[in-house]
Design an enzyme around this catalytic site. Structure first.
Site, PDB file in Angstrom:
ATOM      1  CG  HIS A 306      -6.342  -7.884   3.863  1.00 36.68           C
ATOM      2  ND1 HIS A 306      -6.616  -9.194   3.534  1.00 36.68           N
ATOM      3  CD2 HIS A 306      -5.746  -7.909   5.078  1.00 36.68           C
ATOM      4  CE1 HIS A 306      -6.203  -9.957   4.524  1.00 36.68           C
ATOM      5  NE2 HIS A 306      -5.669  -9.226   5.468  1.00 36.68           N
ATOM      6  CG  ASP A 363      -1.374  -4.039  10.382  1.00 36.13           C
ATOM      7  OD1 ASP A 363      -1.281  -4.470  11.538  1.00 36.13           O
ATOM      8  OD2 ASP A 363      -1.164  -4.718   9.371  1.00 36.13           O
TER       9      ASP A 363
END
Ligand code: ACO
Length: 427
Positions: A306, A363
């Site tokens: 991320h 996710d």
């Protein structure tokens, strides 16, 4: 400590003010820098650029903290629900019982889409990706409710509460219509006696004679929406703010945000995770070969890493246990959940991932729950968009209320210097 930094360039010194956020983050306020020194900043991908001051969401990526309007995501996940969080994001405060109930009523009353919007969604070429249909549906919704969609900032702000409720109410119906266009099933009208997520599940999947929706499944969906509701200046939210800064209405701004979310490195990652897990499963790998190929740069471990979190994404932690609960409620065993758990276990002990601070993101587990709930893979990013809508709207409102300037980054030009045009016959 001084609240000024100094830039030295050539023989001159330029004072640069330091801006401090409420959580102590410090930033160089370079708004005067080009005027004073002739220099601009260069920050490919905006990794170190604060594009705005915002009061919506706080993230500390190193510590794995996420807060909406000051409330920690894990407390909201335990005690709140999606519609309450929508109001928290939109208004800045947790709603009173009365305000929440009025909002729920408004959402119910807006759930029946104007027929021309349904028609627009179902008239796109059948091969259109559901994210494309969603973006078209938002434009059609704005067109059908043109008094909420004027591009006159004062008017759009005055009507914002209605526009926001309409968009949040309409997205499930647009998404369900998109899905049923693909499955060639008749539309299922909204049912006002159901809550937001039950109603969406019913519009998506209901067939005559079906059993009522299992409450633990609608709860899992509500949690997914809540966890996706905002994430400060990510790609799609920045797109929304960028469009809004030019004075565009909420419908246009959100439609642009939907397009930005579509890509596999952003909202499309939840689809990519499931495809990756299925491929690993079908190839007979237990995940070890895939980890090696990710380390060799031949593949990417989707759902890992991320830009902001250099620690465990707090949403992934919550979703991991929600995933176990949803599968138990459905009485399902998921071989791909076993592969995901193994990938996570191995990656978290591997120096490649440790050194780069790559952890599971939101996710990594959301797709497994969505698949278990029966959503086809191509709808996953649509569900992300439905969850993110209140965040985009809160940012639209923030820009409309406080943004004075159109967003317009600069660049470092690296192309040809001035050249003479060569006539076609001479080339
Ligand atoms: N698998 C393997 N290696 C990775 C991964 C990954 N998922 N993510 C990053 N790396 C490696 C890069 O190859 C790079 O290695 P290097 O230093 O040897 O060149 C290093 O880690 C840094 O990666 P960057 O690409 O610079 O990280 P960036 O902050 O630009 O990208 C991103 C973040 C796009 C999320 C990236 O981690 C990624 O592609 N992850 C997979 C896709 C994904 O899950 N996206 C969802 C993000 S969350 C969201 O939008 C909801």
């Amino acid at each position: 400590m001084s609240d000024t930094a100094t830039l030295t360039f050539g023989d001159s010194n330029y004072p640069i003010n330091i801006l401090t956020g409420t959580e102590g983050e410090k930033a160089l306020d370079i708004r005067q820098m080009r005027k004073d020194s002739g220099l601009i900043t260069y920050d490919d991908g905006y990794g170190n650029t604060g594009s705005c001051e915002s009061t919506v969401t706080f993230i500390d990526g190193d510590k794995g903290i996420l807060r909406y309007r000051g409330y920690d995501i894990s407390e909201l996940a335990q005690k709140s629900n999606f519609l309450e969080v929508c109001l928290l994001l939109l208004d800045g405060e947790l709603p009173t019982a009365r305000k929440l109930s009025e909002f729920e009523d408004k959402i119910s009353s807006f759930q029946n889409l104007p027929s021309e919007v349904l028609h627009a969604v179902q008239s796109v070429p059948p091969s259109t990706h559901p994210m494309g249909s969603l973006a078209s549906g938002l434009h059609a919704l704005g067109g059908a409710c043109s008094h909420l969609c004027t591009n006159d900032r004062a008017k759009d702000l005055e009507n914002f509460d209605d526009a926001a409720a309409l968009i949040i109410a309409a997205l499930p119906a647009i998404a369900a219509a998109t899905h049923r266009q693909k499955t060639k099933d008749n539309l299922c009208p909204p049912n006002n006696s159901l809550n937001y997520c039950e109603n969406f599940l019913s519009m998506m999947f209901a067939k005559d004679g079906d059993a009522p929706i299992n409450p633990s499944l609608s709860k899992a969906l509500d949690l997914i929406f809540l966890l996706h509701a905002d994430h400060e200046q990510n790609c799609s939210t920045s797109t929304c703010r960028m469009i809004a800064s030019g004075g565009a209405n909420p419908f246009a701004s959100l439609s642009g945000a939907v397009s930005a979310l579509w890509g596999p490195l952003h909202g499309g990652a939840n689809m990519a995770v499931i495809n990756m897990l299925n491929d690993i499963h079908n190839s007979g790998d237990d995940g070890s070969k895939f980890i090696q190929s990710a380390k060799d740069g031949k593949s990417r471990l989707m759902g890992f890493g991320h830009r902001v979190y250099r620690n465990y994404d707090p949403r992934a932690k919550i979703l991991k246990s929600a995933c176990d609960e949803a599968l138990a409620a459905l009485g399902l065993n998921s071989p791909i959940l076993d592969i995901a758990s193994r990938l996570e276990e191995v990656a978290l002990q591997d120096p490649y991932f440790i050194d780069r601070k790559l952890y599971p993101n939101v996710d990594f587990y959301s797709g497994i729950i969505l698949q278990a709930l029966g959503f086809p893979t191509n709808m996953f990013t649509v569900l992300f968009a439905m969850g993110r809508a209140p965040g985009w709207l809160a940012h639209w409102k923030e820009i409309a209320q406080t943004g004075k300037r159109i967003h317009r980054p600069r660049q470092i030009y690296q192309g040809s210097n001035l050249r003479q045009y060569i006539a076609l016959e001479d080339r």
